[in-house]
Design an enzyme around this catalytic site. Sequence first.
Site, mmCIF file in Angstrom:
data_model
loop_
_atom_site.group_PDB
_atom_site.id
_atom_site.type_symbol
_atom_site.label_atom_id
_atom_site.label_comp_id
_atom_site.label_asym_id
_atom_site.label_seq_id
_atom_site.Cartn_x
_atom_site.Cartn_y
_atom_site.Cartn_z
ATOM 1 C CB CYS A 1 -24.323 -2.394 -13.703
ATOM 2 S SG CYS A 1 -24.145 -4.170 -14.269
ATOM 3 C CB ILE B 1 6.455 -17.555 -0.674
ATOM 4 C CG1 ILE B 1 7.108 -18.112 0.560
ATOM 5 C CG2 ILE B 1 6.339 -18.923 -1.584
ATOM 6 C CD1 ILE B 1 6.614 -19.077 1.633
ATOM 7 C CB THR C 1 17.960 4.837 5.621
ATOM 8 O OG1 THR C 1 19.055 4.384 6.412
ATOM 9 C CG2 THR C 1 18.089 6.466 5.732
ATOM 10 C CG HIS D 1 -19.694 -1.257 -14.908
ATOM 11 N ND1 HIS D 1 -19.818 -0.919 -13.757
ATOM 12 C CD2 HIS D 1 -20.141 -2.515 -15.193
ATOM 13 C CE1 HIS D 1 -20.562 -2.084 -13.062
ATOM 14 N NE2 HIS D 1 -20.697 -2.947 -14.078
ATOM 15 N N GLY E 1 1.244 1.208 -7.743
ATOM 16 C CA GLY E 1 0.509 1.280 -9.010
ATOM 17 C C GLY E 1 0.236 2.892 -9.605
ATOM 18 C CD GLU F 1 -18.333 2.275 -13.245
ATOM 19 O OE1 GLU F 1 -19.237 2.753 -13.726
ATOM 20 O OE2 GLU F 1 -18.441 1.174 -12.459
ATOM 21 C CE LYS G 1 22.638 5.345 7.900
ATOM 22 N NZ LYS G 1 21.915 5.649 9.231
ATOM 23 C CB SER H 1 -0.967 0.012 1.319
ATOM 24 O OG SER H 1 -1.747 -1.157 1.187
HETATM 25 N N1 GLN Z 1 -25.836 -8.359 -10.420
HETATM 26 C C1 GLN Z 1 -26.304 -7.955 -11.851
HETATM 27 C C2 GLN Z 1 -26.014 -8.731 -13.082
HETATM 28 O O1 GLN Z 1 -25.386 -9.549 -13.017
HETATM 29 C C3 GLN Z 1 -25.623 -6.708 -11.750
HETATM 30 C C4 GLN Z 1 -23.960 -6.847 -11.854
HETATM 31 C C5 GLN Z 1 -23.178 -5.421 -11.979
HETATM 32 O O2 GLN Z 1 -23.821 -4.400 -11.165
HETATM 33 N N2 GLN Z 1 -21.935 -5.403 -12.300
HETATM 34 O O3 GLN Z 1 -26.488 -8.610 -14.176
#
Ligand code: GLN
Length: 543
Positions: free
Chosen positions: A383, A152, A192, A517, A23, A519, A227, A19
């Site tokens: 979704c 590991i 360090t 989605h 990335g 986003e 150092k 963390s």
């Molecule tokens: N559970 C719902 C489906 O499978 C919505 C999936 C989601 O929101 N990614 O269609």
Amino acid sequence: MITAKNPRYIFVTGGVVSSLGKGIAAASLGALLQAHGYRVRMRKLDPYLNVDPGTMSPFQHGEVYVTDDGAETDLDLGHYERFTGVAAQRGDNITTGKIYSEVIARERRGDYLGATVQVIPHVTDMIKDFVTSDTDDYDFVLCEIGGTVGDIESLPFLEAIRQLRNELGVGRTLFAHLTLVPYIASAGEIKTKPTQHSVKELLGLGIQPDVLLCRCDRDIPEEARHKIALFCNIRKEAVIAALDVQTIYQVPSTLHTQGFDTEVLRHFGLATTPPDIAAWDALVTRQLNPQGTVKIGIVGKYTSVVDSYKSLAEALTHAGIANNVAVEMVWLSAEALENGNTESLETVDAILVPGGFGERGTAGKICAVQYARENNIPYFGICFGMQMAVIEIARHLAGLPTANSTELGQTSEPVVGLMTEWENQGTLEKRSLSTNKGGTMRLGAYECVLRAASKARAIYGADSISERHRHRYEVNINYQARLEGVGLQFSGLSPDGGLPEIVELTDHPWFIGVQFHPELKSKPHAPHPLFVSFVAAALGRSL
Ligand code: GLN
């Protein structure tokens, strides 16, 4: 510009603790190299045994990031895409599970001709093939190794990159190692030693880091830098302070100020002229100087783990920057809203129900939809959030009190049902209830055609769009006429007209549900239009 077919490989490892932001550091280096005019590709090597992150709990592992080509990947690929704008692909994320299943499949087929199959060379060869495949068109390939040195699980990956250094040479490979330099309050100084130990661990595996990124909450004094350089066999200039910042989008310019990109280019013998980071600076200035705040209530199940909604939070942040406001995300547990306990919604400017799975919390999500609809509060359903909106409207406006999703049990009115077949680029994909859990969803980019007179069409400014999917269930097209009759317009459909992709309420200031989605495709320099419009609506503006 270095010539293609000759990519340089940069390996980013992490030490001391997890963390530390490996990335983001890798993604920021990618962005900086682009700002120098280079083409980059970013990859993640994950040491866990799962074949892909698709079936991993978001509680444990955070969000599953879906690529255009339908791979379920680690959330770091989302950072890479947001920082570099380069669309991640299936081949950019590998796990130990995937490597081993391929090695075992080859062994079963007899490909190894009876040889004893071993970690070295069979597993390490497979890792090297993954790292170097399909990289001809790039100047730099950045590979982040998941986990922390000393685990590991990560040993075969470290061994593979050690071999690559040997094979490709110092001039085509670079090892960057991220460590922690803690400040000890009682001693009044930074330490360090953890960095020294972490580098020792790497050296024991045959890897000498070329650049050290030292995560520290304050500037690293000259003496400590000296150092670290001395004990870790590196130039003092290659000890880079990775300082805490207010927003992740400050990381590229902060690392540039500390000399990270300069040191990397110097290592490869490339010109170290200043990069063009004006756009990053402008973005950060905007983000740190908002003209007000907007509160978005997010009603979900995994609200205790913000990483589960990483891309969503970033997309809202991008939309805030585009609207010159700070977005305050109010994470609300869906279960707490059940039985109409909607007081917590009274103080938010807009409501969002994100993706989700399973019965728990659905009653609360439906209450949230009803509250937004009846009180004219902007509503964005993503979704599962779209499916909940359709169920709510079917039950309360369309006179179908038993309307439900077949995901949640048997119902006489399946307004949302299991998708058993759909078209994917001309071929028919089929699923049944009994198919394996892993990889059985409709995944990746699909086209959606927008209706001319709709809010969705106006927001996108296009007739047809492509967005990423990850779902098993689908709004049932057979209910279209009934739902449109009560004002729920089906404004986006799959090209064959069979799958509803976007629904919107015509008699509401801003009420949109999307099956995909959005986003996942929002970027700081290219905020997603739906999010930008949603935040504008929350502010009481219309775009
Ligand atoms: N559970 C719902 C489906 O499978 C919505 C999936 C989601 O929101 N990614 O269609």
